[in-house]
Design a protein around this motif. Structure first.
Motif, PDB file in Angstrom:
ATOM      1  N   PRO A   1      -3.125   3.775 -13.571  1.00 22.31           N
ATOM      2  CA  PRO A   1      -1.785   3.385 -13.128  1.00 22.31           C
ATOM      3  C   PRO A   1      -1.050   2.592 -14.201  1.00 22.31           C
ATOM      4  CG  PRO A   1      -3.470   2.060 -12.044  1.00 22.31           C
ATOM      5  CD  PRO A   1      -4.188   3.155 -12.766  1.00 22.31           C
ATOM      6  N   GLU A   2       0.246   2.886 -14.354  1.00 19.98           N
ATOM      7  CA  GLU A   2       1.041   2.241 -15.392  1.00 19.98           C
ATOM      8  C   GLU A   2       1.647   0.913 -14.940  1.00 19.98           C
ATOM      9  OE1 GLU A   2       4.011   4.922 -16.831  1.00 19.98           O
ATOM     10  OE2 GLU A   2       2.657   6.641 -16.818  1.00 19.98           O
ATOM     11  N   TRP A   3       1.767   0.709 -13.633  1.00 22.57           N
ATOM     12  CA  TRP A   3       2.427  -0.479 -13.099  1.00 22.57           C
ATOM     13  C   TRP A   3       1.419  -1.622 -13.034  1.00 22.57           C
ATOM     14  CZ3 TRP A   3       5.987   0.329  -8.218  1.00 22.57           C
ATOM     15  CH2 TRP A   3       7.035  -0.610  -8.256  1.00 22.57           C
ATOM     16  N   ALA A   4       1.806  -2.790 -13.538  1.00 20.92           N
ATOM     17  CA  ALA A   4       0.926  -3.952 -13.503  1.00 20.92           C
ATOM     18  C   ALA A   4       0.593  -4.328 -12.058  1.00 20.92           C
ATOM     19  CB  ALA A   4       1.588  -5.136 -14.212  1.00 20.92           C
ATOM     20  N   ASN A   5      -0.543  -4.955 -11.867  1.00 20.88           N
ATOM     21  CA  ASN A   5      -1.004  -5.416 -10.546  1.00 20.88           C
ATOM     22  C   ASN A   5      -1.254  -4.257  -9.583  1.00 20.88           C
ATOM     23  OD1 ASN A   5      -0.738  -8.171 -11.326  1.00 20.88           O
ATOM     24  ND2 ASN A   5       1.450  -8.088 -10.850  1.00 20.88           N
ATOM     25  N   THR A   6      -1.724  -3.133 -10.124  1.00 21.67           N
ATOM     26  CA  THR A   6      -2.011  -1.959  -9.298  1.00 21.67           C
ATOM     27  C   THR A   6      -3.507  -1.670  -9.268  1.00 21.67           C
ATOM     28  OG1 THR A   6       0.131  -0.902  -9.735  1.00 21.67           O
ATOM     29  CG2 THR A   6      -1.664   0.528  -9.042  1.00 21.67           C
ATOM     30  N   ALA A   7      -4.005  -1.380  -8.079  1.00 20.08           N
ATOM     31  CA  ALA A   7      -5.386  -0.927  -7.922  1.00 20.08           C
ATOM     32  C   ALA A   7      -5.372   0.385  -7.149  1.00 20.08           C
ATOM     33  CB  ALA A   7      -6.225  -1.969  -7.185  1.00 20.08           C
ATOM     34  N   VAL A   8      -6.153   1.351  -7.605  1.00 18.25           N
ATOM     35  CA  VAL A   8      -6.284   2.637  -6.918  1.00 18.25           C
ATOM     36  C   VAL A   8      -7.481   2.563  -5.987  1.00 18.25           C
ATOM     37  CG1 VAL A   8      -6.590   5.114  -7.189  1.00 18.25           C
ATOM     38  CG2 VAL A   8      -5.281   3.833  -8.894  1.00 18.25           C
ATOM     39  N   LEU A   9      -7.259   2.876  -4.712  1.00 16.23           N
ATOM     40  CA  LEU A   9      -8.347   2.819  -3.743  1.00 16.23           C
ATOM     41  C   LEU A   9      -9.291   3.994  -3.948  1.00 16.23           C
ATOM     42  CD1 LEU A   9      -6.368   1.691  -0.565  1.00 16.23           C
ATOM     43  CD2 LEU A   9      -7.490   0.295  -2.316  1.00 16.23           C
ATOM     44  N   GLY A  10     -10.552   3.798  -3.607  1.00 19.73           N
ATOM     45  CA  GLY A  10     -11.576   4.784  -3.898  1.00 19.73           C
ATOM     46  C   GLY A  10     -11.546   5.973  -2.955  1.00 19.73           C
ATOM     47  N   GLU A  11     -12.558   6.801  -3.072  1.00 20.80           N
ATOM     48  CA  GLU A  11     -12.655   8.015  -2.271  1.00 20.80           C
ATOM     49  C   GLU A  11     -12.719   7.718  -0.783  1.00 20.80           C
ATOM     50  OE1 GLU A  11     -12.810  11.382  -2.866  1.00 20.80           O
ATOM     51  OE2 GLU A  11     -12.150  11.028  -4.930  1.00 20.80           O
ATOM     52  N   ASP A  12     -13.399   6.638  -0.404  1.00 22.42           N
ATOM     53  CA  ASP A  12     -13.522   6.273   1.008  1.00 22.42           C
ATOM     54  C   ASP A  12     -12.327   5.402   1.384  1.00 22.42           C
ATOM     55  OD1 ASP A  12     -14.208   5.506   3.564  1.00 22.42           O
ATOM     56  OD2 ASP A  12     -16.306   5.092   3.081  1.00 22.42           O
ATOM     57  N   LEU A  13     -11.214   6.048   1.717  1.00 20.21           N
ATOM     58  CA  LEU A  13      -9.979   5.326   1.967  1.00 20.21           C
ATOM     59  C   LEU A  13     -10.089   4.440   3.200  1.00 20.21           C
ATOM     60  CD1 LEU A  13      -7.067   4.794   1.146  1.00 20.21           C
ATOM     61  CD2 LEU A  13      -6.380   6.815   2.455  1.00 20.21           C
ATOM     62  N   PHE A  14     -10.769   4.940   4.242  1.00 15.46           N
ATOM     63  CA  PHE A  14     -10.906   4.140   5.452  1.00 15.46           C
ATOM     64  C   PHE A  14     -11.634   2.829   5.164  1.00 15.46           C
ATOM     65  CE2 PHE A  14     -13.229   2.809   9.251  1.00 15.46           C
ATOM     66  CZ  PHE A  14     -12.182   2.702  10.163  1.00 15.46           C
TER      67      PHE A  14
ATOM     68  N   TYR B   1      -1.518  -1.354  -4.003  1.00 17.06           N
ATOM     69  CA  TYR B   1      -2.683  -0.496  -3.820  1.00 17.06           C
ATOM     70  C   TYR B   1      -2.195   0.932  -3.585  1.00 17.06           C
ATOM     71  CZ  TYR B   1      -4.981  -4.983  -3.199  1.00 17.06           C
ATOM     72  OH  TYR B   1      -5.445  -6.265  -3.395  1.00 17.06           O
ATOM     73  N   VAL B   2      -2.861   1.902  -4.204  1.00 17.22           N
ATOM     74  CA  VAL B   2      -2.436   3.297  -4.115  1.00 17.22           C
ATOM     75  C   VAL B   2      -3.564   4.131  -3.530  1.00 17.22           C
ATOM     76  CG1 VAL B   2      -1.459   5.262  -5.346  1.00 17.22           C
ATOM     77  CG2 VAL B   2      -1.045   2.945  -6.194  1.00 17.22           C
ATOM     78  N   ALA B   3      -3.225   4.906  -2.502  1.00 20.08           N
ATOM     79  CA  ALA B   3      -4.175   5.848  -1.919  1.00 20.08           C
ATOM     80  C   ALA B   3      -4.037   7.158  -2.678  1.00 20.08           C
ATOM     81  CB  ALA B   3      -3.889   6.041  -0.435  1.00 20.08           C
ATOM     82  N   SER B   4      -4.957   7.416  -3.591  1.00 18.50           N
ATOM     83  CA  SER B   4      -4.866   8.625  -4.416  1.00 18.50           C
ATOM     84  C   SER B   4      -6.242   9.005  -4.940  1.00 18.50           C
ATOM     85  CB  SER B   4      -3.911   8.397  -5.595  1.00 18.50           C
ATOM     86  OG  SER B   4      -3.915   9.510  -6.465  1.00 18.50           O
ATOM     87  N   ARG B   5      -6.503  10.317  -4.952  1.00 19.51           N
ATOM     88  CA  ARG B   5      -7.737  10.826  -5.542  1.00 19.51           C
ATOM     89  C   ARG B   5      -7.526  11.283  -6.988  1.00 19.51           C
ATOM     90  NH1 ARG B   5      -8.105  12.933  -0.179  1.00 19.51           N
ATOM     91  NH2 ARG B   5      -9.981  12.175   0.915  1.00 19.51           N
ATOM     92  N   THR B   6      -6.286  11.298  -7.442  1.00 21.82           N
ATOM     93  CA  THR B   6      -5.991  11.851  -8.767  1.00 21.82           C
ATOM     94  C   THR B   6      -5.455  10.822  -9.756  1.00 21.82           C
ATOM     95  OG1 THR B   6      -3.790  12.517  -7.975  1.00 21.82           O
ATOM     96  CG2 THR B   6      -5.560  14.162  -7.860  1.00 21.82           C
TER      97      THR B   6
ATOM     98  N   LEU C   1       0.855  -1.183   0.000  1.00 22.86           N
ATOM     99  CA  LEU C   1       0.000   0.000   0.000  1.00 22.86           C
ATOM    100  C   LEU C   1       0.890   1.231   0.000  1.00 22.86           C
ATOM    101  CD1 LEU C   1      -2.727   1.531   0.392  1.00 22.86           C
ATOM    102  CD2 LEU C   1      -2.454   1.139   2.859  1.00 22.86           C
ATOM    103  N   PHE C   2       0.653   2.149  -0.939  1.00 25.91           N
ATOM    104  CA  PHE C   2       1.495   3.333  -1.070  1.00 25.91           C
ATOM    105  C   PHE C   2       0.654   4.598  -1.209  1.00 25.91           C
ATOM    106  CE2 PHE C   2       3.909  -0.012  -3.475  1.00 25.91           C
ATOM    107  CZ  PHE C   2       4.927  -0.193  -2.553  1.00 25.91           C
ATOM    108  N   GLY C   3       1.248   5.731  -0.824  1.00 26.21           N
ATOM    109  CA  GLY C   3       0.767   7.016  -1.285  1.00 26.21           C
ATOM    110  C   GLY C   3       1.215   7.213  -2.723  1.00 26.21           C
TER     111      GLY C   3
END
Length: 208
Positions: free
Chosen positions: A107-120, A98-103, A64-66
């Protein structure tokens, strides 16, 4: 039957005065707010510490990353062919990220999912999805938020013996107070300390 959950572990390189900014080098990302002392962790630590860090990445079941940390790691471990074959690169390229991002939308990196607006809700659901270990590397702002929300199970601090006097720090100037139980502590031949803690609720304060 006992319900298992993923352990959320943060792994952070920092200085004696708590700075996390620019550990790898003086890149443009590390110059935010006039920071000029990047690269302080380059070459720090002996082979035992480098082996420990590589083993730590390999131990992870997911990351999990910023967004900023994600992009720095992508540029380094996700695009340079020799580094993709390094144990750290192999772990980062093969395991879920997994990436915590609103923007970030594509994502260019394979096996990446961007977490939604409700991060908690997203992190809570991720932790409850199974056992194993969810690791957070770098991402100091994200770690501050995770601590505030009681989502951190274990913190590993890799402390480099240097005082920078400037730069973004792991712990915010004003934030939640947390007691910590020491789980493990070691130091290497170059003075780098590795300390592992588990959050233990509110601290006890002296009363008179």
């Amino acid at each position: 039957m006992e319900n298992k959950a993923m352990k959320l572990t943060t792994i952070t390189q920092l200085t004696l005065d708590g700075v996390t900014q620019g550990n790898g080098g003086p890149t443009s990302e590390d110059r935010e707010r006039g920071f000029e002392r990047g690269g302080w962790a380059r070459g720090a630590g002996d082979d035992t510490t480098r082996d420990h860090i590589a083993t730590t990445f390999q131990r992870a079941d997911a990351f999990l990353f910023g967004r900023r940390t994600y992009e720095i790691l992508l540029d380094f471990w996700g695009t340079i062919e020799d580094l993709k074959r390094h144990p750290i690169g192999m772990a980062l390229n093969s395991k879920p990220k997994y990436v915590a991002s609103r923007t970030l939308t594509e994502p260019e990196w394979a096996n990446t999912a961007v977490l939604g607006e409700d991060l908690f809700a997203a992190v809570t659901e991720l932790k409850a999805s199974g056992d194993g270990e969810l690791q957070v590397h770098g991402s100091s702002r994200l770690i501050q938020w995770l601590l505030e929300k009681d989502l951190v199970d274990e913190m590993e601090l890799i402390i480099v013996p240097v005082v920078l006097g400037q730069g973004a720090r792991l712990f915010a100037d004003s934030g939640r107070d947390v007691a910590m139980n020491l789980v493990d502590s070691r130091s290497d031949s170059k003075g780098v300390m590795i300390q592992t803690y588990r959050p233990a609720g509110r601290p006890d304060y002296a009363t008179f």
